[in-house]
Write an enzyme that holds these catalytic residues in place. Structure first.
Site, PDB file in Angstrom:
ATOM      1  CD  GLU A 172      -1.755  -2.370   1.533  1.00 48.36           C
ATOM      2  OE1 GLU A 172      -2.643  -3.242   1.538  1.00 48.36           O
ATOM      3  OE2 GLU A 172      -0.574  -2.598   1.879  1.00 48.36           O
TER       4      GLU A 172
ATOM      5  CG  HIS B 270      -9.659  -8.490   6.711  1.00 54.84           C
ATOM      6  ND1 HIS B 270      -8.928  -9.182   7.637  1.00 54.84           N
ATOM      7  CD2 HIS B 270      -8.914  -8.478   5.569  1.00 54.84           C
ATOM      8  CE1 HIS B 270      -7.787  -9.585   7.100  1.00 54.84           C
ATOM      9  NE2 HIS B 270      -7.759  -9.166   5.841  1.00 54.84           N
TER      10      HIS B 270
END
Length: 336
Positions: A73, A142
């Site tokens: 990322e 998540h």
């Protein structure tokens, strides 16, 4: 009653589609409209996205404009900042908002501040798409809802659509913006259906809420999944309590005028947002209303959200933690 608008010349035809399909349509239209728009992220290409949102776009636009990235990322977010500064319009997918912290330096310290620190001489047209929210048994790493955090930072616009039409209109506005925008998508409403304008110039201004249902007794300001939950509840309560439901849509900037006008009519406010209750979106909405419609309030503002805990992996415990329509109903009953 929706306040969605189009920048086109007149009313457009609509088609019922899911939130997922509306997002993909927005991406396709903007990529056709502007060759500088390209997508990047983990599995957005041949795999079609972990939630199948980007679908077959790589077949239409090729791997140069739909770029699969490594699981880094920080790396691809930094690349997007550089690409935007040099004239393109990257749309970056961060698969789960929980991992946005990995590239927070690139977002908070570079993307958000670049235009300011260069005195407006650079533009920063980066759009970040990311999923958030629980309900899939995906455990704490998540399932978080982080939008309050990033709506807090100057230089970043943040939106969180609750309907398919809002998903399309807000994403198109984000891609066209010369400032960075983060689009927070609740993963549990990708299959939610609704009418979506087919006009390719249809956009929704960032900073404009939508009155999805008019009412007289209480205002429910909701985001993402809680919009549908609140509308369903309003239908159930028809004849008993008249509920006005507002889809906040834009977290920053916040449409204070629409919120205040609604509360001046109803006198009561419930804020329903799937994020932790402390120091968050609920508090900001409540404060704006207090500042602008205090003397119209007939009861204390009520908050519906997640307790200050992580989202459990256990399905039973997860459902206990996540807010739903019954929690909104309980909040309404406390003040009506």
């Amino acid at each position: 009653m929706s306040t969605e608008t189009s920048t086109g010349s007149g009313p457009s035809d609509t088609k019922e589609m899911t939130v997922r399909e509306a997002i993909r349509l927005a991406l396709r239209e903007e990529m056709n409209r502007d060759d500088d728009v390209f997508l990047m992220g983990e599995d957005v290409g041949k795999f079609g996205g972990v939630f199948e949102v980007t679908g077959d776009l790589v077949e239409d636009f090729g791997e140069t404009r739909v770029r699969d990235t490594p699981i880094s990322e920080a790396g691809f977010m930094g690349a997007a900042v550089g690409a935007a500064a040099t004239g393109t319009r990257p749309v970056v997918e961060i698969m789960f908002a929980d991992f946005i912290g990995v590239c927070s330096e690139q977002i908070i310290n570079q993307m958000a501040k670049n235009r300011y620190m260069f005195g407006g001489k650079t533009e920063m047209p980066v759009t970040i798409r990311t999923t958030e929210g629980g309900g899939m048994g995906a455990a704490s790493q998540h399932s978080g809802t982080l939008h309050t955090w990033f709506a807090h930072f100057p230089g970043i616009l943040a939106v969180a659509p609750g309907t398919p039409a809002a998903a399309k209109g807000l994403l198109k506005s984000a891609i066209r913006s010369d400032d960075p925008v983060i689009v927070f998508e609740n993963k549990m409403i990708y299959e939610q259906k609704g009418d979506v304008p087919l006009d390719e110039d249809f956009t929704i201004p960032i900073g404009q809420a939508s009155v999805e249902r008019e009412g007289e007794d209480v205002t429910v300001v909701a985001t993402q999944r809680m919009v549908g939950e609140s509308l369903e509840l309003a239908d159930q309560l028809e004849g008993q309590t008249s509920v006005e439901v507002i889809d906040l849509r834009s977290l920053y900037p916040l449409d204070t005028d629409t919120l205040a006008e609604s509360v001046k009519k109803t006198g009561r406010l419930v804020v329903a947002d799937e994020s932790p209750l402390s120091y968050g979106t609920h508090a900001e909405v409540a404060t704006r209303v207090m500042e602008n419609a205090f003397f119209s309030l007939d009861a204390p503002v009520q908050r519906v959200g997640v307790a200050d805990v992580h989202i459990p992996f256990s399905p039973a415990l997860e459902q206990e933690v996540l807010p739903d329509g019954s929690d909104v109903e309980a909040a309404i009953n406390r003040i009506v």
